[in-house]
Design a protein around this motif. Sequence first.
Motif, PDB file in Angstrom:
ATOM      1  N   ARG A  93      10.427   7.558   7.686  1.00  0.00           N
ATOM      2  CA  ARG A  93      10.064   6.230   7.227  1.00  0.00           C
ATOM      3  C   ARG A  93      10.234   6.079   5.723  1.00  0.00           C
ATOM      4  NH1 ARG A  93       4.329   4.045   9.161  1.00  0.00           N
ATOM      5  NH2 ARG A  93       3.704   5.952   8.089  1.00  0.00           N
ATOM      6  N   GLU A  94       9.828   7.071   4.955  1.00  0.00           N
ATOM      7  CA  GLU A  94       9.975   7.024   3.503  1.00  0.00           C
ATOM      8  C   GLU A  94      11.453   7.033   3.099  1.00  0.00           C
ATOM      9  OE1 GLU A  94       5.964   8.193   4.477  1.00  0.00           O
ATOM     10  OE2 GLU A  94       7.919   8.957   5.103  1.00  0.00           O
ATOM     11  N   THR A 147       0.796  -1.223   0.000  1.00  0.00           N
ATOM     12  CA  THR A 147       0.000   0.000   0.000  1.00  0.00           C
ATOM     13  C   THR A 147       0.827   1.271   0.000  1.00  0.00           C
ATOM     14  OG1 THR A 147      -0.130  -0.054   2.408  1.00  0.00           O
ATOM     15  CG2 THR A 147      -1.894  -1.156   1.170  1.00  0.00           C
ATOM     16  N   ARG A 148       2.107   1.182   0.309  1.00  0.00           N
ATOM     17  CA  ARG A 148       2.917   2.393   0.456  1.00  0.00           C
ATOM     18  C   ARG A 148       3.825   2.574  -0.756  1.00  0.00           C
ATOM     19  NH1 ARG A 148       4.171   5.672   4.483  1.00  0.00           N
ATOM     20  NH2 ARG A 148       3.048   4.351   5.956  1.00  0.00           N
ATOM     21  N   THR A 149       3.872   3.800  -1.268  1.00  0.00           N
ATOM     22  CA  THR A 149       4.757   4.170  -2.365  1.00  0.00           C
ATOM     23  C   THR A 149       5.522   5.423  -1.958  1.00  0.00           C
ATOM     24  OG1 THR A 149       3.261   3.253  -4.018  1.00  0.00           O
ATOM     25  CG2 THR A 149       4.921   4.794  -4.787  1.00  0.00           C
TER      26      THR A 149
END
Length: 250
Positions: free
Chosen positions: A236-237, A176-178
């Motif tokens: 986090r990214e 779900t994360r980009t």
Amino acid sequence: MNASESSRSPEYSEPDHTVSDSFADGPVFHSELKRVLFEVDVPENGKQGVLDALAQSGSDATISTDQLPVSRRTFLKKPGTLVGLSTCLLFAAVLAFFWVTRQPVIPLAKLSPELNLDSRFMSEFDRNFATSFPAQGGWHQKGLLNFIGQTYGLSISESVVHDAAVRFFRLSSGKTRTVYGALLQIPASRVSPLPTLTSFDPGKVEYTQLGKGNYATVKWVEADQVYVCIVFGGARELEALGRALQSTAA
């Protein structure tokens, strides 16, 4: 009445004499005279002499066409003029070269998320310097990062050319994360002071919080290029991007 008196008859008038002179200068008179010359016996070389004299009527055109070469020869005989002209042209060319190539130095602090990185308002990079991906890490590995669109140009100073090349990318991290980010490249000669890092290190990061969002920035110098990675997000990214690059490099 003698012969001299008979030549001054009342029938002779000045206007008739003027008309005769005009007729003698005309092409009809010349043609008629040439015809008579070929029909009448004249001394040797006499006929050619008259024809040569008649040919002088076109000498004006010949003289006018010869004036240009004479003027060029006169100009070439003045070396001082040629040297002065050559010097002026060379000086103008040198000024134009330095005007185009001389570009202002950009402070390192300006390479930050405060820049307008909206691709809708950016143009294609003008390629005034060679672009390349960082050699260290997996920036150049296909399939790791998906670069979006073309390479854009960024104008930071008042230079007539683009100051930096910008590539936008995305990294899929989980289901779900980009992670979205931008990689800026600018010649090291244009930046002062240079970054202290010599490779991408997510442990040396600057965090910025703006009204348009949070950003994490890493700056480093590699060979003769300065790279700036701006991640749209936070720690986090940036950590997800660092792990992906380090795993490929290993």
